[in-house]
Motif scaffolding. Structure first.
Motif, PDB file in Angstrom:
ATOM      1  N   UNK A  92       1.058  -1.086   0.147  1.00 19.98           N
ATOM      2  CA  UNK A  92      -0.244  -0.018  -0.256  1.00 19.98           C
ATOM      3  C   UNK A  92       1.336   1.470   0.170  1.00 19.98           C
ATOM      4  N   UNK A  93       2.242   1.020  -0.349  1.00 16.95           N
ATOM      5  CA  UNK A  93       3.002   2.118  -0.057  1.00 16.95           C
ATOM      6  C   UNK A  93       3.084   2.981  -1.641  1.00 16.95           C
ATOM      7  N   UNK A 113       0.109 -12.132   3.600  1.00 11.22           N
ATOM      8  CA  UNK A 113       0.196 -11.088   2.938  1.00 11.22           C
ATOM      9  C   UNK A 113      -0.610 -10.830   1.967  1.00 11.22           C
ATOM     10  N   UNK A 114      -1.320 -11.366   1.517  1.00 10.82           N
ATOM     11  CA  UNK A 114      -3.237 -11.378   0.898  1.00 10.82           C
ATOM     12  C   UNK A 114      -3.721 -10.596   2.060  1.00 10.82           C
ATOM     13  N   UNK A 115      -3.812 -10.900   2.849  1.00 12.81           N
ATOM     14  CA  UNK A 115      -4.487 -10.180   4.180  1.00 12.81           C
ATOM     15  C   UNK A 115      -4.544  -8.507   4.260  1.00 12.81           C
ATOM     16  N   UNK A 116      -3.177  -8.952   4.711  1.00 15.99           N
ATOM     17  CA  UNK A 116      -2.578  -7.041   4.885  1.00 15.99           C
ATOM     18  C   UNK A 116      -1.852  -6.476   3.952  1.00 15.99           C
ATOM     19  N   UNK A 124       3.662   3.233  11.037  1.00 23.50           N
ATOM     20  CA  UNK A 124       3.831   2.798   9.738  1.00 23.50           C
ATOM     21  C   UNK A 124       3.681   1.343  10.150  1.00 23.50           C
ATOM     22  N   UNK A 125       2.545   0.858   8.936  1.00 22.05           N
ATOM     23  CA  UNK A 125       2.629  -0.907   8.721  1.00 22.05           C
ATOM     24  C   UNK A 125       3.794  -1.290   7.575  1.00 22.05           C
ATOM     25  N   UNK A 126       4.104  -2.736   7.940  1.00 19.62           N
ATOM     26  CA  UNK A 126       5.001  -2.758   7.188  1.00 19.62           C
ATOM     27  C   UNK A 126       4.233  -2.782   5.262  1.00 19.62           C
ATOM     28  N   UNK A 127       5.319  -2.902   4.440  1.00 23.42           N
ATOM     29  CA  UNK A 127       4.637  -3.118   3.249  1.00 23.42           C
ATOM     30  C   UNK A 127       4.711  -4.121   2.305  1.00 23.42           C
ATOM     31  N   UNK A 173       4.946 -12.294  11.587  1.00 22.94           N
ATOM     32  CA  UNK A 173       4.562 -10.824  10.445  1.00 22.94           C
ATOM     33  C   UNK A 173       2.813 -10.391  11.193  1.00 22.94           C
ATOM     34  N   UNK A 174       1.850 -11.160  11.093  1.00 26.74           N
ATOM     35  CA  UNK A 174       0.731 -10.953  12.257  1.00 26.74           C
ATOM     36  C   UNK A 174       0.971 -10.130  12.972  1.00 26.74           C
TER      37      UNK A 174
END
Length: 317
Positions: free
Chosen positions: A6-7, A196-199, A171-174, A158-159
């Motif tokens: 989402x960057x 990765x798909x979820x977030x 900041x969220x990871x991208x 990651x979660x």
């Protein structure tokens, strides 16, 4: 071009690996590779502060230094540089103070004001994850880093990182950087891609060419006479099952006028959430295959054929 998570990072769909700079490629060769990559349309470079501390006589940061000198010399427009923290001999781990000092050292070596994409290189479970997430968040809020990411993290961690970042408003990871390729699939596809798909995270896989095996260069487990440091790592895949993958890559590549390496990279790009595989080049002659791999589009049937022939892959290789 492809967007990372989402960057606002919109990049060429292949990242040039900087692990060889200062190791198997000296400054002159590294400059030539970087020039060829950018001249061919590339704009995404991956490195780490620990590259290449494992080389006798090196102390870490050599790759960043070479990239920084190249950036200063060429002043290219729009190049995105990713680097990582936790493995430099002077900046081990992910404590808040270490993350800050390591980022400042990387900025100095790269000669830039802001790191475009900053990875936690390896998880550090000796430090509370809340501390690490906050440290990365502060780097973004202070303008030292544009976007944060994780490398070699489990799906569970990651979660947890995402949940902490959301709860604390940082900041969220991208992006996620896992070991992923045609001979190393199961763990990533079973655990990392779903999270990765979820977030909304993008994968930027390393070892995309399996230490060179997926170039088709190593078709025997016998590495005698091979001088490359990567030869033994690549040759272990030269089993009957591994060579069937190479044969399939060669057949599909021939239909497109593409190399085995380019076809392998194209398969990886076709996988869910993958934005830009990482691949390195020691010489200018190796760069065109990487660029071709970022542009080659396989048909669904070709992707399926490669999926089927590589299903044997063990979770750990």
């Amino acid at each position: 071009m492809t967007r990372i998570g989402n960057s606002d990072l919109d990049v060429f769909p292949l990242s040039l690996g900087g692990n060889v700079f200062g190791w198997t490629a000296d400054r002159e060769a590294s400059f030539a590779v970087l020039d060829a990559f950018v001249d061919g349309g590339g704009d995404f470079i991956d490195t780490a502060d620990g590259y290449s501390a494992w080389v006798p006589g090196n102390s870490g940061g050599e790759s960043e230094t070479i990239i920084g000198e190249w950036l200063a010399s060429r002043q290219p427009k729009g190049v995105v540089v990713a680097t990582k923290v936790s493995q430099h001999p002077d900046f081990k781990g992910l404590s808040a103070s270490n993350v800050r000092r390591a980022a400042e050292a990387s900025l100095a070596r790269l000669g830039v004001d802001t790191i475009d994409l900053y990875y936690a290189h390896f998880d550090d479970e000796t430090v509370p994850l809340e501390e690490t997430v906050a440290a990365f968040g502060e780097l973004v809020s202070d303008g030292l880093v544009r976007h944060v990411a994780v490398s070699n993290y489990t799906a569970e961690r990651i979660r947890e990182w995402v949940e902490i970042a959301r709860r604390t408003g940082v900041a969220l990871p991208v992006a996620v950087q896992p070991h992923y390729n045609l001979v190393h699939r199961n763990d990533v596809e079973g655990t990392i891609i779903p999270v990765a798909q979820e977030f909304g995270l993008s994968l930027v896989p390393y070892y995309s060419l399996a230490s060179g095996f997926l170039t088709g260069k190593y078709r025997s487990v016998d590495v005698e006479g091979q001088t490359s440091p990567r030869a033994s790592g690549a040759a272990k895949y030269a089993t009957e099952a591994g060579l069937r993958i190479i044969d399939t890559l060669e057949e599909i590549g021939d239909a497109h006028g593409a190399s085995i390496a380019a076809t392998s990279l194209a398969w990886l790009r076709a996988q869910p959430t993958v934005a830009a595989p990482i691949a390195s080049a020691r010489t200018v002659e190796q760069v065109p295959d990487l660029l071709a791999g970022a542009r080659l589009e396989l048909t669904p049937d070709e992707v399926d054929a490669l999926n089927r022939v590589s299903e044997w892959t063990p979770a750990k290789a």
